[in-house]
Design an enzyme around this catalytic site. Structure first.
Site, PDB file in Angstrom:
ATOM      1  N   ASP A 274       8.727  -3.387  -4.953  1.00 55.98           N
ATOM      2  CA  ASP A 274       7.251  -2.830  -4.802  1.00 55.98           C
ATOM      3  C   ASP A 274       7.174  -1.680  -5.737  1.00 55.98           C
ATOM      4  OD1 ASP A 274       7.465  -4.973  -3.009  1.00 55.98           O
ATOM      5  OD2 ASP A 274       7.257  -3.651  -1.328  1.00 55.98           O
TER       6      ASP A 274
ATOM      7  N   SER B  14       0.950  -1.319  -0.029  1.00 61.12           N
ATOM      8  CA  SER B  14      -0.033  -0.007  -0.175  1.00 61.12           C
ATOM      9  C   SER B  14       0.714   1.398  -0.050  1.00 61.12           C
ATOM     10  CB  SER B  14      -0.863  -0.010   1.010  1.00 61.12           C
ATOM     11  OG  SER B  14      -0.396  -0.164   2.378  1.00 61.12           O
TER      12      SER B  14
HETATM   13  C1  GLA Z   1       9.225  -5.553   0.816  1.00 60.41           C
HETATM   14  C2  GLA Z   1      10.160  -4.840   0.285  1.00 60.41           C
HETATM   15  C3  GLA Z   1      10.651  -5.336  -1.185  1.00 60.41           C
HETATM   16  C4  GLA Z   1      11.309  -6.728  -1.126  1.00 60.41           C
HETATM   17  C5  GLA Z   1      10.241  -7.643  -0.111  1.00 60.41           C
HETATM   18  C6  GLA Z   1      10.561  -8.794   0.138  1.00 60.41           C
HETATM   19  O1  GLA Z   1       8.082  -5.694   0.319  1.00 60.41           O
HETATM   20  O2  GLA Z   1       9.755  -3.294   0.169  1.00 60.41           O
HETATM   21  O3  GLA Z   1      11.609  -4.473  -1.741  1.00 60.41           O
HETATM   22  O4  GLA Z   1      12.427  -6.639  -0.434  1.00 60.41           O
HETATM   23  O5  GLA Z   1       9.838  -6.886   1.085  1.00 60.41           O
HETATM   24  O6  GLA Z   1      10.859  -9.556  -1.208  1.00 60.41           O
END
Ligand code: GLA
Length: 392
Positions: free
Chosen positions: A177, A128
């Protein structure tokens, strides 16, 4: 609130009527496989979901940005000229971080009134926060371009979102993300190589199956310090390997074979566990992409189950709630594979489930979860949607 007309009405209630109200949206993501590999220059395989952070916005002729969310009463007011003063906002931190990074990058920034509707479940491990960062970057990127200033690509906007998260929010996250939120494409997963950000879109063809997300409803806030701890363990492990493999630039460049030959260089047993996860998780991403492309969903499901076990036993980022969801799911008939998705410590699992077994899946997993944990899990079936954009 589910439609733009209602969001517009709420905007007018807060900021007054007038011309020039526009809408932008940016999605959350689900990662199919490849966890805790992104900040190690490895591979990830996320997809954008149809749930978005949507913003109604109107440009202002000054340097004031006002930010509000539909589910909060307060309005955060930011003066762009004094952006450094807004590091600890109770609400508006992600947006302030993005504005700061865009100023540093030379975008032309203007004032704006903004109302956010956050459709991605908060704290659910579905990014989010990346959705808010990327939609904010989309808005100001569009304004900058229209003022004759700098304009960035979706990858540039993802990097801005990541820097905001690193520098403002204090989570040393990787790029996955924000990248997924900025670059998502309908019905596609992104096979991304995180060291050079090259990527390939792969159709998510699951035959008679669907992706089901199950939310532990355990907030993963506490995970932030653990997340940064895992990151430094990986740096330590890589530094040990680099002594015996000086040509390597990151863990993502090391194959399982090379690792097995050189792993004695890592003395700390905990660090060795972490690195073992990363090396084999990267390998599972490569195999999963191949399996999905050839329609071999069964193998893909097996890699998902192996990924969860590795995140539980070697990387130690799951916890009883996520383990209960994933391991229960793996035993339910019609389930092809199930694993935690995202950073861990809470948030969601992703499962591939035969369509005609979904009702039973939700019933069985829901009941066992409630019995074991004491409160309900939530279940979602999202479409795979597009990345950050203006909605015309
Ligand atoms: C979170 C982080 C990502 C990634 C994941 C694990 O979502 O924001 O950058 O490292 O954890 O894969």
């Amino acid at each position: 609130m589910s439609n733009l007309a209602e969001l517009k009405e709420a905007f007018i209630k807060n900021y007054g009527d007038g011309e020039g109200i526009r809408f932008f949206a940016s999605p959350g993501r689900v990662n199919l496989i490849g966890e805790h590999t992104d900040y190690n220059g490895g591979y990830v395989f996320p997809a954008a979901i149809s749930a978005c952070s949507t913003v109604a916005v109107r440009k202002r002729n000054d340097n004031i940005v006002r930010i509000k969310a539909t589910d909060l009463d307060e309005i955060a007011t930011i003066d762009i000229n004094h952006i450094k003063d807004y590091k600890n906002l109770k609400y508006g931190n992600y947006q302030a971080g993005v504005i700061d990074e865009m100023l540093k990058d030379g975008y032309i920034m203007t004032g704006a009134d903004m109302l956010y509707e956050d459709g991605v479940p908060h704290g659910g491990g579905l990014s989010s926060s990346a959705a808010i960062e990327v939609v904010t970057a989309c808005v100001f990127n569009t304004f900058s371009k229209e003022s004759g200033g700098k304009s960035g690509t979706p990858v540039d906007l993802a990097l801005i979102g990541q820097k905001a998260e690193n520098n403002y929010v204090g989570v040393n996250c990787g790029i996955m993300d924000q990248f997924a939120s900025a670059n998502g494409k309908k019905d596609m997963a992104m096979f991304l190589k995180c060291d050079d950000l090259s990527y390939e879109l792969v159709p998510i063809k699951l035959g008679d199956c669907k992706l089901v997300l199950s939310n532990t409803n355990k907030k993963h806030k506490l995970g932030e310090s653990k997340y940064n701890e895992r990151r430094s363990e990986c740096e330590k492990g890589f530094a040990d390997l680099k002594k015996v493999m000086p040509d390597k630039n990151c863990l993502g460049e090391i194959t399982p074979d090379e690792f097995e030959k050189n792993k004695a260089a890592i003395k700390d047993p905990v660090v060795l566990k972490r690195i073992t996860h990363v090396i084999y998780e990267d390998d599972r991403v490569l195999k999963s992409v191949k399996a999905l492309k050839s329609g071999d969903i069964a193998s893909f499901g097996q890699y998902m189950n192996q990924s969860h076990a590795s995140l539980k036993d070697l990387y130690e980022v799951t916890g009883y709630e996520l383990d209960t969801l994933a391991e229960t799911a793996q035993k339910v008939s019609g389930v092809i594979g199930s694993r935690m998705t995202g950073g861990g410590f809470g948030g969601c699992t992703v499962s591939i489930v035969k369509e005609d077994s979904i009702d039973n899946f939700i019933k069985v997993v829901g009941e066992i979860y409630k019995k074991e944990i004491g409160y309900d899990a939530s279940f979602y079936i999202f479409d795979i949607g597009d990345g950050g954009r203006e909605i015309k």
